[in-house]
Design a protein around this motif. Structure first.
Motif, PDB file in Angstrom:
ATOM      1  N   ALA A   1       0.832  -1.208   0.000  1.00  0.00           N
ATOM      2  CA  ALA A   1       0.000   0.000   0.000  1.00  0.00           C
ATOM      3  C   ALA A   1       0.864   1.255   0.000  1.00  0.00           C
ATOM      4  N   VAL A   2       1.916   1.263   0.808  1.00  0.00           N
ATOM      5  CA  VAL A   2       2.825   2.417   0.860  1.00  0.00           C
ATOM      6  C   VAL A   2       3.475   2.627  -0.510  1.00  0.00           C
ATOM      7  N   LYS A   3       3.918   1.558  -1.138  1.00  0.00           N
ATOM      8  CA  LYS A   3       4.542   1.659  -2.469  1.00  0.00           C
ATOM      9  C   LYS A   3       3.552   2.224  -3.497  1.00  0.00           C
ATOM     10  N   ARG A   4       2.294   1.771  -3.452  1.00  0.00           N
ATOM     11  CA  ARG A   4       1.274   2.285  -4.387  1.00  0.00           C
ATOM     12  C   ARG A   4       1.040   3.769  -4.159  1.00  0.00           C
ATOM     13  N   ILE A   5       0.921   4.169  -2.907  1.00  0.00           N
ATOM     14  CA  ILE A   5       0.682   5.586  -2.591  1.00  0.00           C
ATOM     15  C   ILE A   5       1.860   6.429  -3.069  1.00  0.00           C
ATOM     16  N   GLU A   6       3.081   5.977  -2.781  1.00  0.00           N
ATOM     17  CA  GLU A   6       4.254   6.741  -3.193  1.00  0.00           C
ATOM     18  C   GLU A   6       4.403   6.808  -4.713  1.00  0.00           C
ATOM     19  N   SER A   7       3.995   5.755  -5.430  1.00  0.00           N
ATOM     20  CA  SER A   7       4.101   5.790  -6.897  1.00  0.00           C
ATOM     21  C   SER A   7       3.020   6.690  -7.501  1.00  0.00           C
ATOM     22  N   LEU A   8       1.893   6.801  -6.846  1.00  0.00           N
ATOM     23  CA  LEU A   8       0.810   7.653  -7.333  1.00  0.00           C
ATOM     24  C   LEU A   8       1.086   9.130  -7.060  1.00  0.00           C
TER      25      LEU A   8
END
Length: 178
Positions: free
Chosen positions: A75-82
């Motif tokens: 989830a953290v990776k998705r948020i940071e990529s977005l």
């Protein structure tokens, strides 16, 4: 004399309990703050393994459940990529002996998904987090956010809630405002 001794013991015990509670509150705040300051702001995603129990359980604003550290990392990776150049700021923090509540300000450059007509150059919105702590590990969490400011910033929409309803009403008969 006995009364003085009893009063002294009560005072010492009370002070000792207060210090223990203060130390626990401080420890909980230091531990949970690392999630925002280090995992996000310093990009130390593997620190999640140190801060959280293996079967960490988190409920997001949307009701989505994460049931492990690995799901949280994803989830953290998705948020940071977005959200490019995402930075989190702790606006408020309220610790107690069991949990810490945070008001977090999230700011990033405008994501690529932004509508071409948007006037915003950055996104910023607040989210509330609650982390429960036991044995110096975060075992449960909850995040609650009003995402309308973010949606408005990436969609290019200007206005408040009534303006949103009017705009949506143009597209859907079920929302017609008389």
């Amino acid at each position: 004399m006995r009364q003085l001794l009893l009063l002294f013991l009560i005072t010492v015990t009370s002070c000792s309990e207060t210090k223990i509670k203060d130390d626990l509150r401080r420890s909980n705040l230091e531990l949970t703050s690392r999630y925002f300051n280090e995992v996000y702001n310093e990009n130390k995603i593997d620190l999640i393994d140190t801060l959280f129990v293996e079967n960490y359980e988190h409920t997001s604003t949307e009701g989505r459940k994460f049931r492990s550290r690995d799901e949280l990392k994803s989830a953290v990776k998705r948020i940071e990529s977005l959200l490019p150049n995402l930075k989190l700021e702790i606006v408020e923090a309220i610790p107690d002996e069991e949990k810490v509540m945070f008001l977090i300000r999230m700011e990033s450059d405008l994501p690529k998904i932004a509508h071409p007509s948007t006037k915003a150059t950055k996104t910023d919105f607040n989210e509330t987090f609650i982390f429960w702590v036991k044995d110096n590990k975060i075992y449960k969490g909850r995040s609650i956010g009003a995402h309308l400011p973010f949606i408005k910033q990436v969609s290019g929409f200007e206005g408040g809630l009534l303006d949103v309803i009017k705009t949506l009403a143009k597209e859907s008969d079920s929302l017609k405002v008389e």
